[in-house]
Design an enzyme around this catalytic site. Structure first.
Site, PDB file in Angstrom:
ATOM      1  N   LYS A 155      14.604  -0.464 -10.971  1.00  0.00           N
ATOM      2  CA  LYS A 155      14.522   0.602  -9.817  1.00  0.00           C
ATOM      3  C   LYS A 155      15.904   0.783  -9.216  1.00  0.00           C
ATOM      4  O   LYS A 155      16.501  -0.348  -8.930  1.00  0.00           O
ATOM      5  CB  LYS A 155      13.376   0.243  -8.797  1.00  0.00           C
ATOM      6  CG  LYS A 155      13.545   1.116  -7.525  1.00  0.00           C
ATOM      7  CD  LYS A 155      12.398   0.852  -6.613  1.00  0.00           C
ATOM      8  CE  LYS A 155      12.798   1.662  -5.173  1.00  0.00           C
ATOM      9  NZ  LYS A 155      11.779   1.223  -4.191  1.00  0.00           N
TER      10      LYS A 155
ATOM     11  N   ASP B 192      17.274   3.616   0.624  1.00  0.00           N
ATOM     12  CA  ASP B 192      16.129   4.073   0.626  1.00  0.00           C
ATOM     13  C   ASP B 192      15.842   4.287   2.413  1.00  0.00           C
ATOM     14  O   ASP B 192      15.643   3.313   3.029  1.00  0.00           O
ATOM     15  CB  ASP B 192      15.034   3.192   0.287  1.00  0.00           C
ATOM     16  CG  ASP B 192      13.489   3.792   0.296  1.00  0.00           C
ATOM     17  OD1 ASP B 192      13.505   5.126   0.830  1.00  0.00           O
ATOM     18  OD2 ASP B 192      12.407   3.118   0.172  1.00  0.00           O
TER      19      ASP B 192
ATOM     20  N   LYS C 200      12.068   5.833   7.654  1.00  0.00           N
ATOM     21  CA  LYS C 200      11.840   4.742   8.097  1.00  0.00           C
ATOM     22  C   LYS C 200      12.500   4.517   9.440  1.00  0.00           C
ATOM     23  O   LYS C 200      13.345   5.192   9.786  1.00  0.00           O
ATOM     24  CB  LYS C 200      12.608   3.571   6.942  1.00  0.00           C
ATOM     25  CG  LYS C 200      12.078   3.616   5.842  1.00  0.00           C
ATOM     26  CD  LYS C 200      12.992   2.300   4.889  1.00  0.00           C
ATOM     27  CE  LYS C 200      12.099   2.338   3.505  1.00  0.00           C
ATOM     28  NZ  LYS C 200      11.013   1.816   3.487  1.00  0.00           N
TER      29      LYS C 200
ATOM     30  N   ASP D  18      17.753  -1.652  -2.320  1.00  0.00           N
ATOM     31  CA  ASP D  18      16.541  -0.985  -3.082  1.00  0.00           C
ATOM     32  C   ASP D  18      16.984  -0.962  -4.538  1.00  0.00           C
ATOM     33  O   ASP D  18      16.140  -0.177  -5.277  1.00  0.00           O
ATOM     34  CB  ASP D  18      16.107   0.269  -2.351  1.00  0.00           C
ATOM     35  CG  ASP D  18      14.950   0.377  -2.634  1.00  0.00           C
ATOM     36  OD1 ASP D  18      14.011  -0.552  -2.833  1.00  0.00           O
ATOM     37  OD2 ASP D  18      14.324   1.505  -2.139  1.00  0.00           O
TER      38      ASP D  18
ATOM     39  N   ASP E 129       8.490   8.150   1.186  1.00  0.00           N
ATOM     40  CA  ASP E 129       8.976   6.595   1.179  1.00  0.00           C
ATOM     41  C   ASP E 129       8.276   5.724   0.270  1.00  0.00           C
ATOM     42  O   ASP E 129       8.638   4.977  -0.413  1.00  0.00           O
ATOM     43  CB  ASP E 129       8.558   6.104   2.522  1.00  0.00           C
ATOM     44  CG  ASP E 129       9.558   4.892   2.737  1.00  0.00           C
ATOM     45  OD1 ASP E 129      10.407   4.333   1.966  1.00  0.00           O
ATOM     46  OD2 ASP E 129       9.053   3.996   3.903  1.00  0.00           O
TER      47      ASP E 129
ATOM     48  N   GLU F 259       8.736   6.091  -2.947  1.00  0.00           N
ATOM     49  CA  GLU F 259       9.790   7.042  -4.060  1.00  0.00           C
ATOM     50  C   GLU F 259      10.079   6.041  -5.271  1.00  0.00           C
ATOM     51  O   GLU F 259      10.281   6.618  -6.212  1.00  0.00           O
ATOM     52  CB  GLU F 259      11.074   7.331  -3.307  1.00  0.00           C
ATOM     53  CG  GLU F 259      12.219   6.117  -3.305  1.00  0.00           C
ATOM     54  CD  GLU F 259      11.759   4.969  -2.611  1.00  0.00           C
ATOM     55  OE1 GLU F 259      10.949   4.963  -1.723  1.00  0.00           O
ATOM     56  OE2 GLU F 259      12.430   4.112  -2.904  1.00  0.00           O
TER      57      GLU F 259
ATOM     58  N   ARG G  95       8.127   4.329  -7.268  1.00  0.00           N
ATOM     59  CA  ARG G  95       7.266   4.681  -8.394  1.00  0.00           C
ATOM     60  C   ARG G  95       7.389   5.909  -8.895  1.00  0.00           C
ATOM     61  O   ARG G  95       7.028   6.046 -10.092  1.00  0.00           O
ATOM     62  CB  ARG G  95       5.728   4.402  -7.878  1.00  0.00           C
ATOM     63  CG  ARG G  95       5.410   5.387  -6.570  1.00  0.00           C
ATOM     64  CD  ARG G  95       4.330   5.165  -5.860  1.00  0.00           C
ATOM     65  NE  ARG G  95       4.489   3.840  -4.800  1.00  0.00           N
ATOM     66  CZ  ARG G  95       3.435   3.261  -3.893  1.00  0.00           C
ATOM     67  NH1 ARG G  95       2.289   3.790  -4.032  1.00  0.00           N
ATOM     68  NH2 ARG G  95       3.882   2.533  -3.210  1.00  0.00           N
TER      69      ARG G  95
HETATM   70  N1  BES Z   1      12.029   0.081  -0.978  1.00  0.00           N
HETATM   71  C1  BES Z   1      10.762   0.092  -0.425  1.00  0.00           C
HETATM   72  C2  BES Z   1       9.892  -1.099  -0.358  1.00  0.00           C
HETATM   73  C3  BES Z   1      10.463  -2.410   0.382  1.00  0.00           C
HETATM   74  C4  BES Z   1      10.012  -2.427   1.754  1.00  0.00           C
HETATM   75  C5  BES Z   1      11.356  -3.202  -0.225  1.00  0.00           C
HETATM   76  C6  BES Z   1      10.726  -3.609   2.329  1.00  0.00           C
HETATM   77  C7  BES Z   1      11.912  -4.072   0.509  1.00  0.00           C
HETATM   78  C8  BES Z   1      11.606  -4.462   1.643  1.00  0.00           C
HETATM   79  C9  BES Z   1       9.709   1.236  -0.963  1.00  0.00           C
HETATM   80  O1  BES Z   1      10.347   2.352  -1.289  1.00  0.00           O
HETATM   81  C10 BES Z   1       8.729   1.456   0.281  1.00  0.00           C
HETATM   82  O2  BES Z   1       9.276   2.209   1.052  1.00  0.00           O
HETATM   83  N2  BES Z   1       7.610   1.245   0.179  1.00  0.00           N
HETATM   84  C11 BES Z   1       6.460   1.511   0.889  1.00  0.00           C
HETATM   85  C12 BES Z   1       5.435   2.126   0.321  1.00  0.00           C
HETATM   86  C13 BES Z   1       4.400   2.835   1.103  1.00  0.00           C
HETATM   87  C14 BES Z   1       5.016   4.147   1.904  1.00  0.00           C
HETATM   88  C15 BES Z   1       3.153   3.128   0.669  1.00  0.00           C
HETATM   89  C16 BES Z   1       6.111   0.323   1.842  1.00  0.00           C
HETATM   90  O3  BES Z   1       6.342  -0.719   1.368  1.00  0.00           O
HETATM   91  O4  BES Z   1       6.210   0.467   2.937  1.00  0.00           O
HETATM   92 ZN    ZN Z   2      12.248   1.846  -1.970  1.00  0.00          ZN
HETATM   93 MN    MN Z   3      10.576   3.772   0.008  1.00  0.00          MN
END
Ligand code: BES
Ligand code: ZN
Ligand code: MN
Length: 501
Positions: free
Chosen positions: A255, A260, A267, A278, A337, A339, A341
């Site tokens: 990834k 992000d 966020k 990220d 968010d 993104e 996947r």
């Molecule tokens: N890059 C984030 C995941 C992440 C969160 C990595 C905290 C490191 C620390 C990912 O893109 C994300 O934002 N995931 C969301 C998914 C949700 C919207 C279903 C998450 O984990 O909140």
């Molecule tokens: Zn992310």
């Molecule tokens: Mn994200």
């Protein structure tokens, strides 16, 4: 940092021209009062006086001892010489030496020290002496240049483990470098340049696709994430061919979200800076390729990196938008968010063309994985038991551990959508599993595993920064896989590297 390994007695290391000397002393070994070497005698005396205990991670520091050439000496007790014990002992010992400018360090292990422990010692020393410097006007450069490991008896596998550690450390440090870099110094274009620099020379290839090529491939999910960013996306394809062309490669998909923000589903501000990491999955792929170039195992590896920023913008993808992925499946983007996947699913579809032996994606995918497993183990998801077992084992062996998570189909319920084939998010429950269930839909035609490294790739708090994980796990997996696959014929090898007379 350069490593060498030598067969030496405890007496002879005290005669070596070194700035610093570390002695790893196993807790079960009692020092001999009448020994020829000064260290045993000193230690015996200190134990007797109660000034030193043969307990794990206890240290005894000496300075300018008349019978020892190295000015700085630290004796550290290691529980036994297992990798975990040696790792902890090294950290304790280095904390006694770190304030001195040591260029040439000796590490002497007393007693038996298995190859994996030597490797662990060097990796842990590299970890302790690493510092990020690229965007500092006056970076602290690593003063340590030369490390001489010594043992009373050196087996062939110990020599290999030093070479392996050297390669692994350069891989880990590539991964750290890129994950640590601020997003304005690590754009998709920068990542592609880094990939091209790493994949030079014999057995490497690197191809970089831009927005036009990616559109032509029909990567609608990847493009949806990138459409809000001004920085152009890059799709990086790296190849390492260490085996015959007919041999199916392992594909690593990293990834590569270089920042992000969350996009329109933005966020919150606190700690958003950390979302520069990220692209740690991508960074780990770069790190693995760096190490492959040094180890040159007989295996074929493909690295795929979908790289883009995830930004809010007038042109950004909106919650509810439906896009068509490269696989043909339509996706309702309920949360911009989620993104990771979206960029990964198109890369997984792209991976099909390599008829891979296995595909492993590596991603800082979910905050839910941080909640589930913390910073200790990465989340491992796989529908293929033998592959899961090999990856799990590589984690145990390398000390870069992971833990298998479930993939029951019932977890996919929440991904159902009225407006597309699948939604990109389910509810809050089991967030790391539902993310993996989404990816699994795009990984049906090969053996697949997914590593969620959101908790393990980065350290928050005082020691904030990239960890270089899971380069150790991936490299271990690849090297073990190379051992179980047929080698290139001797003739083919000779052609590549002629033996000098
Ligand atoms: N890059 C984030 C995941 C992440 C969160 C990595 C905290 C490191 C620390 C990912 O893109 C994300 O934002 N995931 C969301 C998914 C949700 C919207 C279903 C998450 O984990 O909140
Ligand atoms: Zn992310
Ligand atoms: Mn994200």
């Amino acid at each position: 940092m350069n490593f060498e390994i030598q067969k030496r007695s405890l007496l002879s290391v005290t005669q070596g021209e070194l700035d610093g000397l570390m002695i790893l002393w196993p807790a079960a070994t009692l020092p001999d009062t009448a020994a020829k070497d000064p260290i045993s005698r000193l230690l015996a005396g200190a134990c007797k006086k109660g000034d030193f205990e043969l307990k794990p991670n206890c240290t005894l520091a000496l300075y300018a001892h008349p019978e020892i050439k190295a000015r700085h000496v630290v004796v550290v007790c290691s529980a036994d010489n297992t990798p975990a014990a040696v790792r902890a002992a090294m950290q304790a010992a280095w904390s006694c030496l770190k304030s001195f400018k040591i260029k040439h360090l000796g590490i002497h292990a007393v007693g038996e020290c298995p190859a994996h422990s030597i490797q662990a010692a060097l990796v842990s020393l590299a970890e302790a002496t690493y510092s990020y410097g690229t965007t500092l006007s006056q970076p602290k450069l690593r003063s340590l240049k030369q490390v001489q490991v010594s043992l009373a008896s050196v087996q062939a596998d110990a020599v290999d483990s030093v070479a392996y550690a050297q390669a692994l450390i350069s891989g880990i440090e590539v991964a750290k470098e890129w994950a640590n870099r601020p997003a304005n110094h690590a754009t998709p274009t920068h990542l592609a340049q880094a990939a091209q620099n790493i994949a030079t020379g014999r057995s490497f290839k690197c191809e970089v696709l831009g927005p036009k090529e990616v559109a032509k491939l029909g990567m609608g999910a990847f493009m949806a994430v990138a459409q809000g960013a001004s920085e152009p996306l890059r799709f990086i394809v790296m190849r390492y061919n260490g085996a015959a062309a007919a041999q199916a490669p392992v594909v690593l998909v990293g990834k590569g979200i270089t920042f992000d923000t969350g996009g329109i589903s933005i966020k919150p501000a606190p700690e958003m800076d950390e979302m520069k990491y990220d692209m740690s999955g991508a960074a780990s792929v770069l790190g693995v390729f760096k190490a492959l170039g040094e180890i040159r195992p007989s295996i074929n590896v493909v690295g795929l990196i979908p790289a883009t920023e995830n930004m809010p913008d007038g042109l950004a993808v909106k919650p509810g938008d439906v896009v068509t992925s490269m696989s043909g499946q339509t996706i309702e983007i309920l949360n911009t968010d989620a993104e990771g996947r979206l960029v990964l699913c198109d890369a997984l579809t792209y991976a099909e063309r390599f008829k891979p032996k296995a595909v492993i994606d590596i991603a800082t995918l979910t905050g839910a994985c941080v909640i589930a497993l913390g910073a200790v183990r990465s989340g491992l998801f796989s529908s293929n038991d033998p592959l899961a077992q090999e990856i799990f084992q590589a984690g145990e062996t390398s000390g870069d551990a992971c833990w298998r998570m479930p993939l029951d189909d019932d977890y996919a319920e929440g991904l159902k959508s009225k407006f597309a084939d699948v939604a990109n998010v389910a509810g809050r429950a089991a967030g790391s599993v539902t993310a993996a269930k989404f990816l699994q839909r795009f990984a049906k035609s090969f053996a697949w595993a997914h590593l969620d490294i959101a908790g393990t790739a980065w350290r928050s708090g005082a020691a904030k920064g990239a960890t270089g994980r899971p380069v150790g796990l991936l490299l271990q997996y690849l090297v073990s896989a190379a051992k179980t696959t047929p080698q290139k014929s001797a003739k083919a090898k000779a052609k590549v590297k002629p033996k000098s007379a």
